[in-house]
Motif scaffolding. Structure first.
Motif, PDB file in Angstrom:
ATOM      1  N   UNK A  53       0.866  -1.224   0.048  1.00 47.84           N
ATOM      2  CA  UNK A  53       0.015   0.053   0.093  1.00 47.84           C
ATOM      3  C   UNK A  53       0.926   1.224   0.276  1.00 47.84           C
ATOM      4  N   UNK A  54       0.453   2.213  -0.837  1.00 47.60           N
ATOM      5  CA  UNK A  54       1.102   3.620  -0.512  1.00 47.60           C
ATOM      6  C   UNK A  54       0.161   4.509  -0.173  1.00 47.60           C
ATOM      7  N   UNK A  55       0.227   5.260   0.938  1.00 47.06           N
ATOM      8  CA  UNK A  55      -0.674   6.057   1.561  1.00 47.06           C
ATOM      9  C   UNK A  55      -0.306   7.825   1.330  1.00 47.06           C
ATOM     10  N   UNK A  56      -1.083   8.279   0.587  1.00 45.42           N
ATOM     11  CA  UNK A  56      -0.391   9.660   0.204  1.00 45.42           C
ATOM     12  C   UNK A  56      -1.462  10.623   0.583  1.00 45.42           C
ATOM     13  N   UNK A  57      -1.317  12.065   0.728  1.00 42.71           N
ATOM     14  CA  UNK A  57      -1.822  13.162   1.361  1.00 42.71           C
ATOM     15  C   UNK A  57      -0.864  13.812   2.050  1.00 42.71           C
ATOM     16  N   UNK A  58      -1.781  15.108   2.209  1.00 43.40           N
ATOM     17  CA  UNK A  58      -1.232  16.098   3.337  1.00 43.40           C
ATOM     18  C   UNK A  58      -0.870  15.520   4.653  1.00 43.40           C
ATOM     19  N   UNK A  59      -0.233  16.663   5.413  1.00 43.65           N
ATOM     20  CA  UNK A  59       0.215  16.458   6.749  1.00 43.65           C
ATOM     21  C   UNK A  59      -1.078  16.268   7.552  1.00 43.65           C
ATOM     22  N   UNK A  60      -1.016  15.327   8.384  1.00 45.29           N
ATOM     23  CA  UNK A  60      -1.899  15.630   9.696  1.00 45.29           C
ATOM     24  C   UNK A  60      -3.504  15.018   9.208  1.00 45.29           C
ATOM     25  N   UNK A  61      -3.359  14.143   8.236  1.00 45.22           N
ATOM     26  CA  UNK A  61      -4.634  13.396   7.892  1.00 45.22           C
ATOM     27  C   UNK A  61      -4.746  11.701   8.317  1.00 45.22           C
ATOM     28  N   UNK A  62      -3.845  11.370   9.128  1.00 46.44           N
ATOM     29  CA  UNK A  62      -4.065  10.047   9.771  1.00 46.44           C
ATOM     30  C   UNK A  62      -3.340   9.092   9.029  1.00 46.44           C
ATOM     31  N   UNK A  63      -2.313   9.396   8.244  1.00 45.48           N
ATOM     32  CA  UNK A  63      -1.722   8.237   7.578  1.00 45.48           C
ATOM     33  C   UNK A  63      -0.814   7.484   8.524  1.00 45.48           C
ATOM     34  N   UNK A  64      -0.168   8.124   9.415  1.00 48.05           N
ATOM     35  CA  UNK A  64       0.640   7.386  10.396  1.00 48.05           C
ATOM     36  C   UNK A  64       0.080   6.824  11.352  1.00 48.05           C
ATOM     37  N   UNK A  65      -1.071   7.361  11.816  1.00 41.69           N
ATOM     38  CA  UNK A  65      -2.212   6.726  12.717  1.00 41.69           C
ATOM     39  C   UNK A  65      -2.524   5.314  12.098  1.00 41.69           C
ATOM     40  N   UNK A  66      -3.097   5.383  10.864  1.00 43.50           N
ATOM     41  CA  UNK A  66      -3.481   3.998  10.476  1.00 43.50           C
ATOM     42  C   UNK A  66      -2.607   3.025   9.974  1.00 43.50           C
ATOM     43  N   UNK A  67      -1.432   3.527   9.617  1.00 39.12           N
ATOM     44  CA  UNK A  67      -0.155   2.728   9.438  1.00 39.12           C
ATOM     45  C   UNK A  67       0.154   1.951  10.860  1.00 39.12           C
ATOM     46  N   UNK A  68       0.084   2.786  11.935  1.00 37.68           N
ATOM     47  CA  UNK A  68       0.112   2.265  13.182  1.00 37.68           C
ATOM     48  C   UNK A  68      -0.668   1.205  13.682  1.00 37.68           C
ATOM     49  N   UNK A  69      -2.021   1.414  13.327  1.00 38.34           N
ATOM     50  CA  UNK A  69      -2.981   0.388  13.507  1.00 38.34           C
ATOM     51  C   UNK A  69      -3.021  -0.756  12.735  1.00 38.34           C
TER      52      UNK A  69
END
Length: 191
Positions: A53-69
């Motif tokens: 998976x490649x998660x793309x998007x601006x800062x602060x949209x939850x990419x890190x959070x969902x990756x950690x989940x």
């Protein structure tokens, strides 16, 4: 790995605008519901045959959070998961490159052997020729050995191509599911 609060139950869709956005053809919340469902399904059904998976998007949209989940859920299911920021990963490769000892040389081996590698914040590191080469080596080797990878970045596909090369973008676009993140910076909203 984060603050320990990263579980799918703590993901808040209510922080994404519910208003229809004509530029997106839907509301950010509806689009993020799709991203959330994809991430949850991926984590709960992860096998060695899963995709990347490649998660793309601006800062602060939850990419890190969902990756950690995803990392926590997949690890709880017994798979080896390595979660790393891009800066840490490239620092480990740098260490391994100049290492005299075998344990330092092992610093980069773990990035090739884990079942799921999560690279967070790609694009925050100083992009040198060495970094480009190491990144290509990771993506290519993991694809060839059928190992799964999740990459999160604030860079657009065009910026990824400019920074790391068209060949790497082509590999990622051909083999990864792309999950675009939408909305407004959640960190600012929570303050």
């Amino acid at each position: 790995l984060g603050s320990g609060k990263e579980s799918f139950e703590h993901f808040r869709l209510d922080l994404y605008p519910a208003e229809y956005d004509p530029k997106l053809g839907a509301s950010p919340r509806k689009l993020m519901q799709y991203v959330y469902n994809n991430a949850l399904h991926y984590a709960r059904t992860f096998t060695l045959e899963s995709g990347s998976i490649l998660m793309i998007g601006a800062t602060g949209l939850g990419k890190t959070f969902l990756s950690a989940c995803i990392a926590r859920t997949v690890a709880d299911r017994g798979y080896s998961v390595l979660y790393s920021t891009a800066m840490q990963l490239f620092s480990d490769f740098e260490t391994a490159k100049f290492a005299r000892s075998t344990e330092s040389a092992d610093a980069s081996r773990k990035y090739f052997t884990c079942d799921l590698l999560i690279i967070d914040d790609l694009g925050t590191e100083l992009t040198t020729e060495f970094v480009r080469s190491a990144f290509y080596q990771i993506v290519n080797t993991r694809l060839m050995t059928n190992k799964k990878t999740i990459i999160s970045t604030n860079l657009s596909p065009a910026e990824l191509s400019r920074r790391y090369g068209a060949n790497i973008l082509s590999r990622i676009e051909g083999a990864y599911r792309i999950l675009p993140f939408f909305g407004d910076d959640i960190r600012k909203q929570k303050k």
